[in-house]
Scaffold this active site. Structure first.
Site, mmCIF file in Angstrom:
data_model
loop_
_atom_site.group_PDB
_atom_site.id
_atom_site.type_symbol
_atom_site.label_atom_id
_atom_site.label_comp_id
_atom_site.label_asym_id
_atom_site.label_seq_id
_atom_site.Cartn_x
_atom_site.Cartn_y
_atom_site.Cartn_z
ATOM 1 N N CYS A 42 22.250 19.699 -8.149
ATOM 2 C CA CYS A 42 22.970 19.759 -6.876
ATOM 3 C C CYS A 42 24.457 20.023 -7.145
ATOM 4 O O CYS A 42 25.002 19.590 -8.152
ATOM 5 C CB CYS A 42 22.800 18.449 -6.116
ATOM 6 S SG CYS A 42 23.603 18.465 -4.492
ATOM 7 N N ASP A 44 26.822 18.683 -5.712
ATOM 8 C CA ASP A 44 27.564 17.429 -5.485
ATOM 9 C C ASP A 44 28.458 17.095 -6.686
ATOM 10 O O ASP A 44 27.995 17.075 -7.826
ATOM 11 C CB ASP A 44 26.540 16.297 -5.250
ATOM 12 C CG ASP A 44 27.198 15.040 -4.708
ATOM 13 O OD1 ASP A 44 28.135 14.524 -5.358
ATOM 14 O OD2 ASP A 44 26.770 14.559 -3.644
ATOM 15 N N ARG A 46 29.541 14.489 -7.761
ATOM 16 C CA ARG A 46 29.247 13.244 -8.488
ATOM 17 C C ARG A 46 28.111 13.391 -9.497
ATOM 18 O O ARG A 46 27.721 12.421 -10.146
ATOM 19 C CB ARG A 46 28.906 12.138 -7.481
ATOM 20 C CG ARG A 46 30.049 11.811 -6.546
ATOM 21 C CD ARG A 46 29.580 11.006 -5.360
ATOM 22 N NE ARG A 46 28.650 11.765 -4.518
ATOM 23 C CZ ARG A 46 28.086 11.289 -3.408
ATOM 24 N NH1 ARG A 46 28.342 10.056 -3.019
ATOM 25 N NH2 ARG A 46 27.273 12.047 -2.692
ATOM 26 N N HIS A 98 19.346 14.118 -6.622
ATOM 27 C CA HIS A 98 19.969 12.787 -6.702
ATOM 28 C C HIS A 98 19.758 12.052 -5.381
ATOM 29 O O HIS A 98 19.785 12.657 -4.308
ATOM 30 C CB HIS A 98 21.461 12.890 -7.030
ATOM 31 C CG HIS A 98 22.271 13.578 -5.978
ATOM 32 N ND1 HIS A 98 23.042 12.899 -5.059
ATOM 33 C CD2 HIS A 98 22.414 14.895 -5.671
ATOM 34 C CE1 HIS A 98 23.627 13.761 -4.256
ATOM 35 N NE2 HIS A 98 23.267 14.986 -4.599
ATOM 36 N N CYS A 101 21.483 12.312 -1.447
ATOM 37 C CA CYS A 101 21.946 13.711 -1.403
ATOM 38 C C CYS A 101 22.315 14.122 0.033
ATOM 39 O O CYS A 101 21.491 14.039 0.949
ATOM 40 C CB CYS A 101 20.864 14.631 -1.949
ATOM 41 S SG CYS A 101 21.338 16.379 -1.970
HETATM 42 ZN ZN LIG Z 1 23.164 16.591 -3.348
#
Ligand SMILES: [Zn+2]
Length: 211
Positions: A42, A44, A46, A98, A101
């Protein structure tokens, strides 16, 4: 100092620290890229592939998009897959989602995110529809989203197995193995949720016999 200057300063510090620890670090990477893994994760911020797996540059070939979706018409993802499998000869392809998400949560919501995002999130809605019986039964919204994260990873792995890129490599070189993982934002731990070893048979509808 501008916010982006922090990045450039951080970069100089990182490069000098790397050289201190290992004077040959950049020289080696300059002439060699032989990662064993392709990571489809992803976007993302993080969930950075190298940090959460304790690996260095050069060890993982990475593709990231919103909610780590594997779409069979995505030229970007397929180019990365083709290059990783046929040129870098990776031994493992990992689809890593994750929990928590935002892309998955957005796909479950009925909000109109306007054309481009709607199009992308619809792929995740399709995963929900495929597993509606199992998901609708779950009463807790967070747990249902987390389950969808796992199912999205599973469908992503299965979509990889549908490609002639993967099927040809399985037939000719008995690699790569495909892995579906989910990373926990709360504890930093990766949970393996699905696996397809090289040579696994899938629905015959998707198997090519003239590879
Ligand atoms: Zn995500």
């Amino acid at each position: 100092m501008k916010t982006y200057d922090v990045l450039l300063k951080g970069n100089k510090l990182w490069a000098s620290q790397k050289l201190l620890e290992d004077p040959g670090f950049f020289d080696r990477l300059l002439h060699l890229q032989t990662p064993e893994f392709l990571w489809i994760g992803c976007s993302d911020s993080r969930v950075p592939a190298n940090q959460i797996t304790g690996t260095d540059p050069g060890e993982i070939f990475v593709h990231r998009n919103i909610a780590n979706v594997v779409v069979n018409t995505d030229v970007n993802l397929l180019s990365v897959l083709d290059y990783a499998v046929n040129h870098l000869k990776v031994k493992h392809v990992i689809v890593c989602g994750h929990y928590g998400c935002g892309g998955i949560k957005a796909a479950v919501a009925k909000t109109d995110y306007k054309p481009v995002l709607n199009m992308w999130l619809r792929n995740i809605k399709d995963v929900y529809r495929l597993h509606r019986d199992e998901l609708d039964k779950m009463e807790d919204d967070e747990l249902r989203c987390d389950k969808l994260v796992e199912l999205n990873v599973r469908e992503g792995v299965m979509n990889l197995a549908k490609t002639s890129i993967i099927q040809r490599a399985w037939q000719n070189e008995q690699r790569p193995d495909l892995h579906g993982w989910v990373y926990g934002l709360k504890d930093g731990i990766i949970k393996p949720v699905f696996e397809m070893n090289s040579g696994t048979h899938i629905d015959p509808l998707y198997e090519y016999d003239n590879l």
